[in-house]
Write an enzyme that holds these catalytic residues in place. Structure first.
Site, PDB file in Angstrom:
ATOM      1  N   ASP A 149       0.820  -1.213   0.000  1.00 55.11           N
ATOM      2  CA  ASP A 149       0.000   0.000   0.000  1.00 55.11           C
ATOM      3  C   ASP A 149       0.856   1.265   0.000  1.00 55.11           C
ATOM      4  O   ASP A 149       2.022   1.244   0.380  1.00 55.11           O
ATOM      5  CB  ASP A 149      -0.902   0.025   1.226  1.00 55.11           C
ATOM      6  CG  ASP A 149      -0.104  -0.115   2.518  1.00 55.11           C
ATOM      7  OD1 ASP A 149       0.865  -0.908   2.527  1.00 55.11           O
ATOM      8  OD2 ASP A 149      -0.437   0.555   3.502  1.00 55.11           O
ATOM      9  N   GLU A 150       0.245   2.332  -0.414  1.00 55.33           N
ATOM     10  CA  GLU A 150       0.745   3.689  -0.198  1.00 55.33           C
ATOM     11  C   GLU A 150       2.190   3.908  -0.624  1.00 55.33           C
ATOM     12  O   GLU A 150       2.934   4.618   0.030  1.00 55.33           O
ATOM     13  CB  GLU A 150       0.587   4.065   1.296  1.00 55.33           C
ATOM     14  CG  GLU A 150      -0.856   4.079   1.743  1.00 55.33           C
ATOM     15  CD  GLU A 150      -1.009   4.492   3.205  1.00 55.33           C
ATOM     16  OE1 GLU A 150      -1.982   5.163   3.532  1.00 55.33           O
ATOM     17  OE2 GLU A 150      -0.149   4.118   4.031  1.00 55.33           O
ATOM     18  N   ASN A 151       2.571   3.291  -1.710  1.00 52.31           N
ATOM     19  CA  ASN A 151       3.883   3.614  -2.276  1.00 52.31           C
ATOM     20  C   ASN A 151       3.711   4.864  -3.130  1.00 52.31           C
ATOM     21  O   ASN A 151       3.046   4.821  -4.166  1.00 52.31           O
ATOM     22  CB  ASN A 151       4.381   2.434  -3.114  1.00 52.31           C
ATOM     23  CG  ASN A 151       5.566   2.827  -3.987  1.00 52.31           C
ATOM     24  OD1 ASN A 151       6.294   3.775  -3.690  1.00 52.31           O
ATOM     25  ND2 ASN A 151       5.736   2.096  -5.081  1.00 52.31           N
TER      26      ASN A 151
END
Lengths: 675, 675
Positions: A319-321
């Protein structure tokens, strides 16, 4: 004499027929046929186990006996149960045919029959039997002098096969004891998946023997040894719970890269330039998918981690790269161009796909947060749906998309308990039901859901009160029939359920008092407690002001940490206001005005306590406002004075402004109704 | 306006000069020179460490910072301290020359100097520095808005080198978390020896890899893995605490013999005929000292256990062997005759002497309970003196005998905290001072003492309230000067000290409320709490009625488990009575009579609660008696009625009879004074 009457009355009440609505069961079973009789519990009560289960049911039944005698004070004769057919004459007969497997889609059903002389618990395997024992404990009733079960016939099985709780052990490390007591509480709520978030920017929490730098440089000494991991996996297994480990990659990797900067994506290959993060937030640190060393190191990690977890699932985060390091690294950009990747998502998919065989080697399926769901992603992956309105999507949108796209999927959107939203929000999360347009095959891909406990603001002291009792409502949403959704019934049952969670060691009630005593500087805590019952911690991550106020080592022993969602007096007050507005009789009026008197007195008492307690000072502006509002409303209601409503409005507005106590008044909605 | 006045007043008070008597320090330091100024604590406060210590002081100083900001709510800037001279400008400078050794007779002194702008902590090694940090935390003062330290100069060092706490993990297993929080509390009280009772009739609690049967058959699954042992030893080391393991042999061996009956002393060599005991008491089970296999097995055990504990001491128990199995085994009798042993003591000495080389191999000294002190026992052994009046000896007799006989010795007689005796009993334990007739050399053999927490009636839920706060008084007896012995000062300081033990995780306060909530069946606990504040658990093992009432799996969630020694209202009431009898003015009278009114109301409320709480029923006869006595005494005092004293005497007598609640009224002494 008066008290003898009360006693007699209570005996009378106890012999009256129990109504189904009186039972404080949670999650509510699929089918209950309540009889009219009772099974009297006495100190000779025994348990017998038949058929051919594994050791799990002996441990579970022993624990059942201890909880029963701890609760009742009966000195039950049996100590550790160890053998099949040890007490054929026992009042409780447990028949579980075989040893259940700790895996998804295992049969977890059970049948519980209580007659006036015998209790029979039948289950195809010990997992169902464990669930049945929890139901039986919840069925226990009492009159003034003794305990009994109502005669009843229950058949039960879960609606969803995946009923999980995720605990983030990275932002704040959560010791073994915290995990174990939460596993016990999960089992009490018939939950069966513990998702363990073991690595993130703020800490790498699992020992890797071949790569000691990971914990030497990435954990500040706070991590689980492999022996501890095994111990917890065994403990979870004994409670019928599957453990799914998560190593969050390629982003959220600051701690990993603090140990191995050479596999980071910084232009200089990052040597020495990554560090464990001590704030909340999303960071740039990301693994380099173009570097063969990255996979070599990950394979070494997987080779050690996978055997510790016998379950079939491995969560790789994903997530959330934000892609910033990839974007600013020419070598990585070159690689993407060469491979005709259209953007960071393609690169991340490339990365994810490389993980699949590494996991397959250990018979593990890859699971990841929904960002992994890209066009080229393998359909074997399990999609963990988490984004929603806050991220510009419809509630449940990703879940439906995953199911339609052929992925098995698990829902956490709407179950983020660290957002500090009301229990109703989570209980009424309808995303799991928005499947009207799905085919039966697609529907079957929705495995269930998971409460997500991120720990930026959660320590061993306060985490239980963030998880419980709200997660019990989520457990019911995932286990019980879709039409079990009455909020009043939930609130009513939750009073008992929340109290009983103390029995398995959950500290949500006791630790509140610890925090208040600290704030009070060992003075009387009554006023603080009263105030905590009308205040709630700021919601939707507002408390942490964009991740800037609290660092990982900041104190979480403050008033906001003692406060919980669904502040109890606020619920009662807001309800009383509605009742009063429906019918302005004197009884209803007094209930409302008594709150105002209480809050005026409370403010006075808080000022007194504050004279020897600096930690009370930040609360005074807000309690002062509540006191002033209360005075104005007393004038308005009791004196029928046409008090200055604009003044009141200003006061309410002021009470609504962010304060140093990091809480909000949960009674403002009721107060506004009165204007 | 009134409150502004209070605030002003409190600011005024806070700026007044602090008196030495106001400081809540425990154990009281050897020398304190109090200045007139203050060091203001603010959110920029930093710590710096110089010289060349080991990692211990970094961990300790980090923990100091977290306790400081958790207590004050200040967001102190430093996270994990890891380097020497990281913040040379810091307000707190810690100078500790070297790494202390975790051993007896190590220098534990420190010097702490607080000026208005700087705090300096000097110690020859990090052990002293850790003690100094605890003192500094205890020095923290506050006014209404802020925190400060008084300017002061303290030099301090312990009176005795052995300041221990023994925890029995056999009778009731105590998980790692229980041990760790008690190690933290020990460190807070400057205690330095944790004696870990790991094996007894009721359970073998330590994994032996070569002999898995020990835990398979001797522990019911409740034991410490070797990894957990290592983890705890490391945790203790970080807090300056030596861990002394105890394997109790040759008696107290039922659990060991349940696994290996072939080394027992039963005539049939006991195959299959030993079992883990589930009651309290002294059992016959004893190892066979004539069997070579016994020593072979013990050597295997020692070979695994010794390396886990780096300290120099190994406790082999050696107590309470009743010799019955030896007496009735002809083969053993024959052996004794052949060796010209005059009795069981000679045989046991023979046994003990065989252990010495096994331990010496691992550089360990043998320690044992005083029964090992026989004529032929090696003078290298350390004698643990425990017997006293209850066993027909004078207090301190064995201690003196040991010292005179050339043994190093440690005192536990008078420090048996499981007897549930008052804090004064332990604080005023004079045995350590009865050394007037000892030579300096003999005196030097008295190493110190140990609080002994046997766990027949102690579980993870209630054990902290059995250990604390009374063990803090024992810690003071062992650390501070002999003439620090004022009880009123102890009580006064203990209010803060006991409260602050919550900060390190001790659960004595919070778990009382958990137990009362369970008893109340989730009703209001005010009356139960009031009653618990005048009741104390039965003393001197009377609660367990000769070990027959409670088995190891019996509930310990009862009213007696919520009650503690030194019941708070009883202390206040008994004091108020004395004050009233000294001066019968109306103020003093009202204080006393208000107690009576409180108890009459309490009884009424308990009856109401009992109508829905079977566990309250056993309390009613006693609370009823207290209520009736209170009514009579109100008549006597307020109405000056010549009430029927014989009736009162009968009531008091009835209140003195053993009751089903397993508690005693701690106010009877004050009540009797009024007659």
């Amino acid at each position: 004499m008066k008290y003898i009457l009360i006693l007699l009355l209570s005996v009378f009440v106890s012999n009256a027929q129990i109504q189904k609505e009186q039972l404080d069961l949670m999650p509510w079973p699929q089918k209950i046929d309540l009889g009219t009789g009772t099974f009297a519990l006495n100190k000779n009560f025994k348990v017998n186990i038949t058929a051919n289960p594994n050791s799990r049911i002996f441990i579970g039944a022993t624990s059942f006996l201890r909880r029963l005698d701890n609760r009742t004070g009966l000195f039950l004769p049996q100590n550790f149960l160890t053998q099949i057919n040890e007490s054929p004459e026992a009042e409780l007969q447990i028949n579980c045919g075989s040893a259940g497997k700790i895996e998804i889609n295992e049969n977890e059903s059970y049948e519980l029959i209580v007659t006036s002389s015998k209790i029979t618990l039948n289950a195809p395997n010990d997992l169902g039997a464990l669930h049945g024992l929890e139901t039986l404990l919840q069925l226990l009733q009492n009159n003034s002098t003794s305990y009994y079960f109502p005669t009843v016939s229950i058949t039960d099985a879960p609606r969803f096969t995946w009923r999980g709780l995720m605990i983030d052990a990275s932002r704040h490390f959560q010791p073994v004891a915290v995990i174990k007591r939460n596993l016990d509480a999960m089992a009490a709520m018939k939950m069966n998946v513990f998702h363990w978030h073991l690595a993130d920017d703020q800490g790498w929490r699992i020992q890797i023997k071949k790569l000691p730098k990971l914990t030497d440089l990435g954990s500040n000494g706070n991590f689980y040894s492999q022996e501890e991991i095994k111990d917890i996996v065994r403990y979870a297994d004994e409670r019928g719970i599957l453990v799914v480990p998560e190593i969050d990659i390629p982003g959220h990797a600051s701690a990993l890269l603090a140990a191995y900067p050479e596999i980071g994506s910084k232009v200089d290959n990052g040597i020495g330039s990554y560090a464990i993060q001590t704030n909340s937030g999303i960071y740039n640190a990301v693994l380099d998918p173009t570097n063969p060393k990255t996979y070599q190191l990950l394979e070494e990690i997987f080779d050690e981690v996978c055997p510790l977890f016998p379950g079939a699932y491995f969560h790789i985060g994903g997530d959330e790269n934000n892609g910033k390091e990839w974007a600013s690294n020419p070598r990585i950009q070159e690689f993407m161009k060469k491979n005709k990747f259209s953007g960071k998502h393609d690169l991340q998919t490339y990365f994810n796909m490389k993980l699949i065989p590494m996991l397959k080697k250990h018979s593990k399926k890859l699971m990841g947060w929904e960002e992994i769901m890209t066009d080229n992603m393998s359909k074997d992956a399990i999609i963990h749906a988490w984004r929603g309105v806050n991220e510009g999507l419809q509630p449940g949108e990703s879940l439906i998309k995953a199911a339609k796209s052929g992925y098995n999927t698990v829902l956490s959107n709407g179950f983020y308990i660290d957002l500090m939203l009301s229990i109703a929000t989570h209980y009424q999360n309808e995303s799991l039901s928005k499947n009207a347009l799905l085919s039966p095959e697609e529907k079957a891909r929705i495995l269930g859901g998971e409460a997500a406990m991120w720990s930026e603001l959660a320590t061993p002291l306060n985490i239980d009160s963030r998880i419980w009792p709200r997660t019990a409502a989520i457990a019911e949403r995932l286990w019980s029939n879709e039409n079990v959704n009455d909020l009043q019934s939930l609130y009513k049952r939750l009073k008992t359920i929340s109290f009983r969670l103390e029995e398995v060691g959950i500290t949500h009630i006791r630790n509140k008092e610890v925090i208040l005593r600290n704030i009070s500087n060992n003075q009387n805590t009554i006023a603080l407690n009263d105030f905590s019952n009308v205040c709630e911690p700021l919601k939707n991550y507002k408390r942490n002001g964009g991740g800037k106020k609290y660092r990982m080592h900041s104190p979480l022993t403050l008033f906001a940490d003692a406060c919980t969602v669904d502040a109890s007096d606020a619920i009662d007050f807001n309800f009383a206001v509605k009742k009063y507005l429906d019918n302005k009789n004197i009884e209803n009026e007094v209930v409302v005005t008594n709150f105002f008197r209480k809050w005026i007195k409370m403010n006075t008492d808080l000022i007194i306590v504050s004279s020897n307690a600096p930690l009370v000072q930040p609360l005074l502006p807000l309690s002062q406002k509540l006191s002033e509002i209360s005075e104005q409303l007393l004038l308005l209601i009791e004196k029928k004075q046409n008090s200055d409503k604009s003044k009141l409005n200003i006061l309410i507005e002021q009470a609504n402004i962010r304060n140093d106590a990091d809480v909000e008044l949960a009674v403002l909605s009721g107060i506004k109704l009165l204007l």
